[in-house]
Design a protein around this motif. Structure first.
Motif, PDB file in Angstrom:
ATOM      1  N   GLU A 279     114.476 -63.911  34.709  1.00 43.73           N
ATOM      2  CA  GLU A 279     114.589 -65.044  35.627  1.00 43.73           C
ATOM      3  C   GLU A 279     115.955 -65.043  36.297  1.00 43.73           C
ATOM      4  N   TYR A 280     116.001 -65.627  37.483  1.00 44.44           N
ATOM      5  CA  TYR A 280     117.250 -65.760  38.235  1.00 44.44           C
ATOM      6  C   TYR A 280     117.648 -67.229  38.292  1.00 44.44           C
ATOM      7  N   PHE A 281     118.903 -67.526  37.926  1.00 45.66           N
ATOM      8  CA  PHE A 281     119.408 -68.899  37.980  1.00 45.66           C
ATOM      9  C   PHE A 281     120.588 -68.961  38.940  1.00 45.66           C
ATOM     10  N   ASP A 282     120.484 -69.856  39.896  1.00 42.13           N
ATOM     11  CA  ASP A 282     121.518 -70.052  40.915  1.00 42.13           C
ATOM     12  C   ASP A 282     122.307 -71.312  40.536  1.00 42.13           C
ATOM     13  N   ILE A 283     123.472 -71.142  39.889  1.00 44.82           N
ATOM     14  CA  ILE A 283     124.266 -72.271  39.397  1.00 44.82           C
ATOM     15  C   ILE A 283     125.425 -72.532  40.360  1.00 44.82           C
ATOM     16  N   SER A 284     125.388 -73.680  41.005  1.00 46.48           N
ATOM     17  CA  SER A 284     126.409 -74.063  41.981  1.00 46.48           C
ATOM     18  C   SER A 284     127.338 -75.117  41.381  1.00 46.48           C
ATOM     19  N   MET A 285     128.637 -74.906  41.492  1.00 50.84           N
ATOM     20  CA  MET A 285     129.612 -75.894  41.019  1.00 50.84           C
ATOM     21  C   MET A 285     129.385 -77.239  41.719  1.00 50.84           C
ATOM     22  N   TYR A 286     129.102 -77.185  42.992  1.00 52.38           N
ATOM     23  CA  TYR A 286     128.862 -78.401  43.779  1.00 52.38           C
ATOM     24  C   TYR A 286     127.670 -79.184  43.229  1.00 52.38           C
ATOM     25  N   ASP A 287     126.568 -78.475  42.971  1.00 52.95           N
ATOM     26  CA  ASP A 287     125.377 -79.129  42.424  1.00 52.95           C
ATOM     27  C   ASP A 287     125.668 -79.772  41.067  1.00 52.95           C
TER      28      ASP A 287
ATOM     29  N   ALA B  62     113.257 -57.602  32.928  1.00 49.88           N
ATOM     30  CA  ALA B  62     113.320 -58.758  32.034  1.00 49.88           C
ATOM     31  C   ALA B  62     114.708 -59.400  31.997  1.00 49.88           C
ATOM     32  N   VAL B  63     115.586 -58.994  32.906  1.00 51.74           N
ATOM     33  CA  VAL B  63     116.952 -59.512  32.882  1.00 51.74           C
ATOM     34  C   VAL B  63     116.985 -61.013  33.170  1.00 51.74           C
ATOM     35  N   ILE B  64     117.863 -61.708  32.466  1.00 57.24           N
ATOM     36  CA  ILE B  64     118.149 -63.124  32.754  1.00 57.24           C
ATOM     37  C   ILE B  64     119.484 -63.137  33.484  1.00 57.24           C
ATOM     38  N   TYR B  65     119.461 -63.476  34.745  1.00 54.58           N
ATOM     39  CA  TYR B  65     120.612 -63.333  35.636  1.00 54.58           C
ATOM     40  C   TYR B  65     121.101 -64.721  36.029  1.00 54.58           C
ATOM     41  N   VAL B  66     122.306 -65.061  35.595  1.00 56.95           N
ATOM     42  CA  VAL B  66     122.881 -66.372  35.907  1.00 56.95           C
ATOM     43  C   VAL B  66     124.023 -66.173  36.892  1.00 56.95           C
ATOM     44  N   ALA B  67     123.844 -66.658  38.108  1.00 56.52           N
ATOM     45  CA  ALA B  67     124.842 -66.499  39.165  1.00 56.52           C
ATOM     46  C   ALA B  67     125.581 -67.815  39.371  1.00 56.52           C
ATOM     47  N   ILE B  68     126.885 -67.814  39.106  1.00 50.59           N
ATOM     48  CA  ILE B  68     127.711 -69.008  39.296  1.00 50.59           C
ATOM     49  C   ILE B  68     128.515 -68.862  40.580  1.00 50.59           C
ATOM     50  N   SER B  69     128.456 -69.879  41.419  1.00 56.10           N
ATOM     51  CA  SER B  69     129.220 -69.866  42.666  1.00 56.10           C
ATOM     52  C   SER B  69     129.641 -71.283  43.007  1.00 56.10           C
ATOM     53  N   GLY B  70     130.439 -71.412  44.045  1.00 53.93           N
ATOM     54  CA  GLY B  70     130.886 -72.739  44.444  1.00 53.93           C
ATOM     55  C   GLY B  70     129.785 -73.599  45.027  1.00 53.93           C
TER      56      GLY B  70
ATOM     57  N   GLY C 109     126.383 -72.263  45.840  1.00 53.17           N
ATOM     58  CA  GLY C 109     125.036 -71.712  45.733  1.00 53.17           C
ATOM     59  C   GLY C 109     124.888 -70.387  46.435  1.00 53.17           C
ATOM     60  N   ARG C 110     124.088 -69.492  45.838  1.00 55.96           N
ATOM     61  CA  ARG C 110     123.896 -68.158  46.392  1.00 55.96           C
ATOM     62  C   ARG C 110     122.432 -67.842  46.720  1.00 55.96           C
ATOM     63  N   SER C 111     121.512 -68.688  46.294  1.00 50.38           N
ATOM     64  CA  SER C 111     120.104 -68.425  46.551  1.00 50.38           C
ATOM     65  C   SER C 111     119.812 -68.485  48.050  1.00 50.38           C
ATOM     66  N   LYS C 112     119.238 -67.418  48.592  1.00 53.20           N
ATOM     67  CA  LYS C 112     118.924 -67.380  50.026  1.00 53.20           C
ATOM     68  C   LYS C 112     117.893 -68.438  50.404  1.00 53.20           C
TER      69      LYS C 112
ATOM     70  N   TYR D 227     123.238 -73.365  29.521  1.00 53.78           N
ATOM     71  CA  TYR D 227     121.943 -74.017  29.321  1.00 53.78           C
ATOM     72  C   TYR D 227     120.845 -73.264  30.075  1.00 53.78           C
ATOM     73  N   ALA D 228     121.152 -72.842  31.299  1.00 51.31           N
ATOM     74  CA  ALA D 228     120.187 -72.084  32.094  1.00 51.31           C
ATOM     75  C   ALA D 228     119.847 -70.763  31.415  1.00 51.31           C
ATOM     76  N   ALA D 229     120.870 -70.071  30.902  1.00 57.33           N
ATOM     77  CA  ALA D 229     120.638 -68.793  30.224  1.00 57.33           C
ATOM     78  C   ALA D 229     119.739 -68.973  29.006  1.00 57.33           C
TER      79      ALA D 229
END
Length: 253
Positions: free
Chosen positions: A99-107, A18-26, A28-31, A83-85
């Motif tokens: 849920e998994y959120f892929d947060i990209s600075m570029y996006d 049930a983890v809410i995982y927010v990944a911030i990167s430059g 994007g990290r989603s494969k 907001y995603a979290a």
């Protein structure tokens, strides 16, 4: 880094589905949506440059692009992440699933540069630096000892503006009765009149005259002006916090 540490979403999900995982990167990290820049280093100035923000900043269209003056690439991205979290939490209350959120600075910076990307998408035109060509007058304008910022968003506001500055003859010129028309004639017709009107007024005097006439306008303030503003004080947005090393600090709450 999270991969090296063994804390990827897949690994964490094994321990807590049930983890809410927010990944911030430059970039994007989603494969599933991985782009060619995924592994590139990113700092605020890098994403401001690459996402289209920096290209539009600066007063001179022939001059260099300019950093915004604050780290929007950092501060803006974390707002999207928060907001995603929250969205993930609300969704988990309904479904019980994480849920998994892929947060990209570029996006995120592309989203905040919405005007540039919308104009290009709808017209094929590239927004560049310098005065706006669709809405005018618009921007900072020099006074006796500082600047004011103003915008004329509608024709009713244009009429009101001309009345306040005492130049209603501008309303008789058919070439400047629309935003694009005024944008095309800012330098030869409108700016000289505005410069003359503002030349003997302080930002406070000029903005108060325009505001009293129901016009959107404000002095351009620095950090000291903001800190000492009565509005800032009433909002209580500057708060004092204790620091174990330097003592009391004032920060934006």
């Amino acid at each position: 880094y999270m991969e090296k540490l063994g804390f990827t979403y897949d690994k964490v999900k094994e321990a807590n589905p049930a983890v809410i995982y927010v990944a911030i990167s430059g970039f994007g990290r989603s494969k599933k949506y991985e782009g060619p820049l995924a592994s590139r280093l990113a700092y605020d100035i890098i994403v401001q440059a690459m996402a289209g923000l920096m290209y539009t900043c600066g007063g001179d269209p022939k001059g260099p692009p300019t950093w915004l003056g604050f780290a929007l690439g950092d501060a803006g991205t974390v707002v999207y992440a928060a907001y995603a979290a929250m969205l993930g939490y609300v969704n988990r209350l309904k479904t019980g699933k994480g849920e998994y959120f892929d947060i990209s600075m570029y996006d995120c910076m592309m989203a905040l540069a919405e005007r540039s990307h919308n104009v290009y998408a709808f017209t094929g035109n590239v927004v560049t630096r310098g005065p706006d060509k669709l809405i005018a007058p618009w921007g900072p304008f020099k006074c006796k000892d500082g600047y004011i910022a103003l915008i004329v968003p509608t024709e009713a506001m244009w009429k009101k503006f001309c009345e306040i500055i005492g130049h209603t003859e501008l309303l008789e010129n058919p070439e400047i009765q629309s935003g694009p028309g005024r944008g095309a004639h800012m330098d030869d017709l409108i700016r000289p009149i505005m410069n003359e009107w503002l030349s003997d007024k302080t930002p406070k005097e000029a903005s108060e005259m325009l505001i009293s006439g129901g016009f959107p306008c404000a002095p351009v303030q620095n950090a000291a002006d903001v800190a000492n503003s009565e509005h800032t004080k009433k909002r209580q947005i500057l708060v004092k916090i204790p620091d174990p090393i330097v003592g009391e600090l004032t920060v934006v709450g």
